[in-house]
Every structure is written in C-alpha cells, then in structure tokens.
Design a protein around this motif. Sequence first.
Motif, PDB file in Angstrom:
ATOM      1  N   MET A   1      61.924  13.660  51.799  1.00 31.69           N
ATOM      2  CA  MET A   1      60.837  14.393  51.000  1.00 31.69           C
ATOM      3  C   MET A   1      61.296  15.685  49.996  1.00 31.69           C
ATOM      4  N   ASN A   2      60.551  15.634  49.097  1.00 32.93           N
ATOM      5  CA  ASN A   2      60.686  16.775  48.158  1.00 32.93           C
ATOM      6  C   ASN A   2      59.847  17.883  48.146  1.00 32.93           C
ATOM      7  N   ASN A   3      60.076  19.195  47.744  1.00 33.54           N
ATOM      8  CA  ASN A   3      59.413  20.142  48.023  1.00 33.54           C
ATOM      9  C   ASN A   3      58.063  20.216  47.372  1.00 33.54           C
ATOM     10  N   GLU A   4      57.753  19.297  46.378  1.00 30.26           N
ATOM     11  CA  GLU A   4      56.479  19.251  45.721  1.00 30.26           C
ATOM     12  C   GLU A   4      55.423  18.984  46.768  1.00 30.26           C
ATOM     13  N   PHE A   5      56.012  17.936  47.515  1.00 28.88           N
ATOM     14  CA  PHE A   5      54.890  17.433  48.777  1.00 28.88           C
ATOM     15  C   PHE A   5      54.509  18.518  49.591  1.00 28.88           C
ATOM     16  N   TYR A   6      55.612  19.361  49.997  1.00 25.82           N
ATOM     17  CA  TYR A   6      54.902  20.507  50.991  1.00 25.82           C
ATOM     18  C   TYR A   6      54.319  21.407  50.536  1.00 25.82           C
TER      19      TYR A   6
END
Length: 51
Positions: free
Chosen positions: A1-6
């Motif tokens: 998963m990428n940081n934008e999701f978090y």
Amino acid sequence: MNNEFYVGWGTLALINAGLAQGKNRSGLNWFLLSLLLGPIATFCLVISDKK
C-alpha cells in the motif's frame, strides 16, 4: 500500500473525531474506532442523533 492511503484514512479519522465532538460524543473514542472501521464509522456518526 502507498502512503496516500494512510494519509487519507488518518484524515478521515480526524474528521470523524470532529463530527463526534459536534454531536457531544467522545472524539478520542470515535477517532480510534475510525482508524479501525473508516467509512463505516463515518456512516454511523452521520445517521446518529445528537446526544
């Protein structure tokens, strides 16, 4: 998963905490619940009545 999701999930949790406080509910509890449930917690907050 990428940081934008978090980042998005965390932002949603902060928004939910603000919504909860506006309805006289515990912002911290709803913040933590939102970290687990995300949009489901938002839906529950939106349909709930003000305390």
